[in-house]
Design a protein around this motif. Structure first.
Motif, PDB file in Angstrom:
ATOM      1  N   CYS A 162      14.215  49.223  -7.063  1.00  0.00           N
ATOM      2  CA  CYS A 162      13.479  50.465  -7.313  1.00  0.00           C
ATOM      3  C   CYS A 162      13.943  51.185  -8.577  1.00  0.00           C
ATOM      4  O   CYS A 162      13.138  51.833  -9.256  1.00  0.00           O
ATOM      5  CB  CYS A 162      13.606  51.396  -6.109  1.00  0.00           C
ATOM      6  SG  CYS A 162      12.758  50.764  -4.655  1.00  0.00           S
ATOM      7  N   ARG A 163      15.222  51.096  -8.895  1.00  0.00           N
ATOM      8  CA  ARG A 163      15.707  51.803 -10.082  1.00  0.00           C
ATOM      9  C   ARG A 163      15.033  51.272 -11.341  1.00  0.00           C
ATOM     10  O   ARG A 163      14.551  52.044 -12.169  1.00  0.00           O
ATOM     11  CB  ARG A 163      17.229  51.653 -10.196  1.00  0.00           C
ATOM     12  CG  ARG A 163      17.831  52.380 -11.397  1.00  0.00           C
ATOM     13  CD  ARG A 163      19.346  52.295 -11.399  1.00  0.00           C
ATOM     14  NE  ARG A 163      19.910  52.950 -10.222  1.00  0.00           N
ATOM     15  CZ  ARG A 163      21.206  52.970  -9.935  1.00  0.00           C
ATOM     16  NH1 ARG A 163      22.064  52.359 -10.747  1.00  0.00           N
ATOM     17  NH2 ARG A 163      21.648  53.579  -8.851  1.00  0.00           N
ATOM     18  N   GLU A 164      14.996  49.943 -11.478  1.00  0.00           N
ATOM     19  CA  GLU A 164      14.323  49.360 -12.648  1.00  0.00           C
ATOM     20  C   GLU A 164      12.821  49.649 -12.618  1.00  0.00           C
ATOM     21  O   GLU A 164      12.203  49.873 -13.658  1.00  0.00           O
ATOM     22  CB  GLU A 164      14.548  47.847 -12.708  1.00  0.00           C
ATOM     23  CG  GLU A 164      15.981  47.441 -13.013  1.00  0.00           C
ATOM     24  CD  GLU A 164      16.706  46.992 -11.755  1.00  0.00           C
ATOM     25  OE1 GLU A 164      16.515  47.643 -10.694  1.00  0.00           O
ATOM     26  OE2 GLU A 164      17.465  46.016 -11.830  1.00  0.00           O
ATOM     27  N   ALA A 165      12.243  49.668 -11.410  1.00  0.00           N
ATOM     28  CA  ALA A 165      10.814  49.968 -11.297  1.00  0.00           C
ATOM     29  C   ALA A 165      10.524  51.370 -11.816  1.00  0.00           C
ATOM     30  O   ALA A 165       9.576  51.577 -12.589  1.00  0.00           O
ATOM     31  CB  ALA A 165      10.356  49.837  -9.844  1.00  0.00           C
ATOM     32  N   ILE A 166      11.337  52.334 -11.417  1.00  0.00           N
ATOM     33  CA  ILE A 166      11.127  53.714 -11.861  1.00  0.00           C
ATOM     34  C   ILE A 166      11.273  53.824 -13.375  1.00  0.00           C
ATOM     35  O   ILE A 166      10.509  54.526 -14.045  1.00  0.00           O
ATOM     36  CB  ILE A 166      12.123  54.657 -11.144  1.00  0.00           C
ATOM     37  CG1 ILE A 166      11.755  54.754  -9.657  1.00  0.00           C
ATOM     38  CG2 ILE A 166      12.123  56.045 -11.785  1.00  0.00           C
ATOM     39  CD1 ILE A 166      12.764  55.501  -8.825  1.00  0.00           C
ATOM     40  N   GLU A 167      12.246  53.112 -13.945  1.00  0.00           N
ATOM     41  CA  GLU A 167      12.432  53.140 -15.400  1.00  0.00           C
ATOM     42  C   GLU A 167      11.178  52.657 -16.123  1.00  0.00           C
ATOM     43  O   GLU A 167      10.747  53.249 -17.122  1.00  0.00           O
ATOM     44  CB  GLU A 167      13.630  52.275 -15.793  1.00  0.00           C
ATOM     45  CG  GLU A 167      14.978  52.859 -15.382  1.00  0.00           C
ATOM     46  CD  GLU A 167      16.124  51.908 -15.667  1.00  0.00           C
ATOM     47  OE1 GLU A 167      15.850  50.801 -16.200  1.00  0.00           O
ATOM     48  OE2 GLU A 167      17.291  52.262 -15.363  1.00  0.00           O
ATOM     49  N   HIS A 168      10.574  51.609 -15.617  1.00  0.00           N
ATOM     50  CA  HIS A 168       9.369  51.069 -16.262  1.00  0.00           C
ATOM     51  C   HIS A 168       8.172  51.992 -16.030  1.00  0.00           C
ATOM     52  O   HIS A 168       7.334  52.155 -16.926  1.00  0.00           O
ATOM     53  CB  HIS A 168       9.082  49.657 -15.749  1.00  0.00           C
ATOM     54  CG  HIS A 168       9.956  48.615 -16.361  1.00  0.00           C
ATOM     55  ND1 HIS A 168      11.236  48.377 -15.928  1.00  0.00           N
ATOM     56  CD2 HIS A 168       9.743  47.764 -17.405  1.00  0.00           C
ATOM     57  CE1 HIS A 168      11.781  47.407 -16.661  1.00  0.00           C
ATOM     58  NE2 HIS A 168      10.902  47.024 -17.559  1.00  0.00           N
ATOM     59  N   PHE A 169       8.076  52.577 -14.841  1.00  0.00           N
ATOM     60  CA  PHE A 169       6.983  53.522 -14.602  1.00  0.00           C
ATOM     61  C   PHE A 169       7.110  54.745 -15.507  1.00  0.00           C
ATOM     62  O   PHE A 169       6.114  55.274 -16.011  1.00  0.00           O
ATOM     63  CB  PHE A 169       6.955  53.948 -13.130  1.00  0.00           C
ATOM     64  CG  PHE A 169       6.515  52.855 -12.193  1.00  0.00           C
ATOM     65  CD1 PHE A 169       5.541  51.940 -12.566  1.00  0.00           C
ATOM     66  CD2 PHE A 169       7.075  52.739 -10.929  1.00  0.00           C
ATOM     67  CE1 PHE A 169       5.134  50.930 -11.701  1.00  0.00           C
ATOM     68  CE2 PHE A 169       6.672  51.735 -10.058  1.00  0.00           C
ATOM     69  CZ  PHE A 169       5.701  50.829 -10.450  1.00  0.00           C
TER      70      PHE A 169
END
Length: 502
Positions: free
Chosen positions: A477-484
């Motif tokens: 989720c951390r990487e997902a949030i960064e990309h979002f």
């Protein structure tokens, strides 16, 4: 060396591996395999490579249903069923994971390269075979699709082997090869249903070759078509048992036709009006039933969407003609258009693939055109096979919508004719003949197909958004949030992004 002598040499070679994989072919295959493996290793840590979404995820779900005894959920077949059944077989034998499906793609690419080599060698000699094989081995688009969990590599291999076998069958008038070409075509159809248009190819070629003499044309046509139908028949029968309707292969044709011809269509995107790119079968059903005003069966849904598409064409015929011209340029242009993910993600992770994609279909077409001009008298059968295939299959694509994935089966005939064109130019250089004609053809052709005209434009926030979704699939989720957040900085009003951030 004449066609017939070349064919005789190959056909009498028995199972001699050296004749099937001579040193030049082995070198090209080695380069092609290494390129694909290097690409896989380069992008191995990318979330979108580890967790394929959209269509690959759909095929994976279909394969899982087959393995668990729930294949009936996908009958009548929404798409060509051959690839998901192969995927299920790989999972059953080799276990879960994405390595073995990618190895299957690799072997399919090897089959494409080998088929092109032998086709080129039969037509114009060893050098043409090597060039044709190299065009496929070095294709950035083929390298990219070798890593995708899609039937694209299989479709391209079937296209290349179909062209090779049908050419030899025409030259030798061999009933076994005529039947084999029908079998390959049948398999091609149940992988990519729009290949059914190619059922007209062999009858057309054999009638031309026999100069309209029905007596000599009818038997080989019956053998070829019967062999193809026997491969398609189990799919049609399954559809009929499940639905009570005559559905030759799949129910997806209507919705794709509607998407490709609705007013305002881009000509390349798979956006379903009112839904977007993330549509499913239920969305297509709802649109068709709302328009019909009643509940529809699977076959009726497809038919209704065809009717809606035809109404859209009639409502703005001039606009539709402009759309067809746009799709024709998308078909022949240099730009490779991603379907399941923005290719920007691939190019960022593996820049060499973007370089290899310079040798796209748009690059090959002018050289292929020159090759066709040079053999129209000496190699009429080879020219007829390849041109008829390009016109029939390419024309079918323009009726729907264009992306790199859908036009990939055009690469084999273009690679072969390109090899012929390159060989002719090399001969002219050696013999110190004028190069004015080929230069004019190539300059004009590349001016049309290779200029950086941007016809297909995706949303600028799409790449980080898709990458974010892949990280979500992996529970990172951390990487997902960064990309979002990166997508948000590009366009704060991107609605699907807001949903995922929420």
């Amino acid at each position: 060396m004449s066609d017939k002598r070349n064919i005789a040499e190959v056909s009498t070679a028995g199972i001699n591996l050296w004749s099937i994989f001579p040193l030049p072919l082995a070198a090209v295959l080695t380069a092609g395999v290494l390129l694909r493996v290097v690409y896989w290793l380069t992008v191995a840590d990318e979330a979108w490579f580890q967790a394929p979404g959209m269509d690959p995820e759909y095929y994976d779900g279909w394969a899982q249903a087959i393995m668990s005894g729930e294949a009936g959920k996908y009958i009548p077949f929404p798409r060509g069923p051959l690839y998901p059944y192969i995927l299920a077989g790989l999972k059953a034998v080799c276990g879960s994971g994405w390595l073995f499906p990618r190895l299957f793609n690799l072997f399919a690419d090897i089959a494409t390269i080998a088929s092109l080599f032998h086709f080129g060698r039969l037509v114009c000699g060893m050098r043409v075979g090597v060039i044709a094989a190299a065009a496929a081995a070095l294709s950035g688009t083929m390298v990219y699709f070798s890593g995708e969990l899609l039937g694209t590599a299989l479709e391209t291999a079937l296209a290349a082997s179909f062209l090779l076998v049908i050419y030899i069958a025409l030259e030798k008038n061999n009933k076994v090869l005529i039947g084999a070409s029908g079998v390959i075509l049948g398999l091609f159809c149940i992988t990519r249903p729009n290949a059914m248009l190619l059922l007209a190819l062999y009858p057309l070629l054999i009638i031309i070759q026999s100069k309209g003499i029905v007596k000599t044309a009818i038997q080989p046509i019956i053998i070829h078509i019967t062999a193809a139908i026997l491969c398609i028949a189990p799919v049609t029968l399954s559809n009929y048992v499940a639905s009570g309707e005559f559905i030759p292969i799949s129910t997806l044709g209507g919705v794709n036709f509607y998407i490709g011809n609705v007013r305002g269509a881009s000509g390349w995107s798979s956006f379903l009006p009112g839904v977007g790119a993330g549509w499913d079968d239920d969305d297509a059903k709802r649109i068709a039933e709302t328009d019909a005003g009643r509940t529809l069966s699977p076959g009726e849904i497809s038919d209704q969407l065809f009717k809606i598409g035809l109404r859209e064409i009639k409502a703005d015929f001039k606009g539709w003609l402009a759309l067809m011209l746009r799709k024709l340029y998308l078909l022949v242009g240099r730009q490779e258009i991603g379907n399941n993910r923005p290719l920007e993600l691939v190019f960022t992770a593996a820049p060499f693939v973007q370089t290899l994609m310079f040798f796209s279909i748009g690059f090959l077409i002018p050289t292929a055109f020159w090759g066709a001009l040079t053999i129209w008298r000496s190699q009429k059968t080879a020219l007829a096979v390849n041109l008829a295939y390009i016109i029939i299959f390419g024309g079918g694509l323009v009726l729907f919508f264009i992306s790199a994935r859908y036009r990939m089966p055009l690469l084999p005939p273009l690679a072969l004719l390109t090899a012929v064109g390159v060989e002719e130019i090399v001969k002219r250089i050696r013999l110190r003949k004028s190069l004015l004609d080929p230069i004019l053809v190539l300059v004009i052709g590349w001016g049309i197909t290779m200029l950086p005209w941007t016809v297909a434009e995706g949303h600028p926030a799409q790449a980080p958004y898709v990458a974010g979704n892949a990280y979500l699939h992996l529970n990172r989720c951390r990487e997902a949030i960064e990309h979002f957040k990166a997508a948000y900085r590009i366009d704060p009003d991107f609605l699907r992004l807001k949903l995922n951030l929420g």
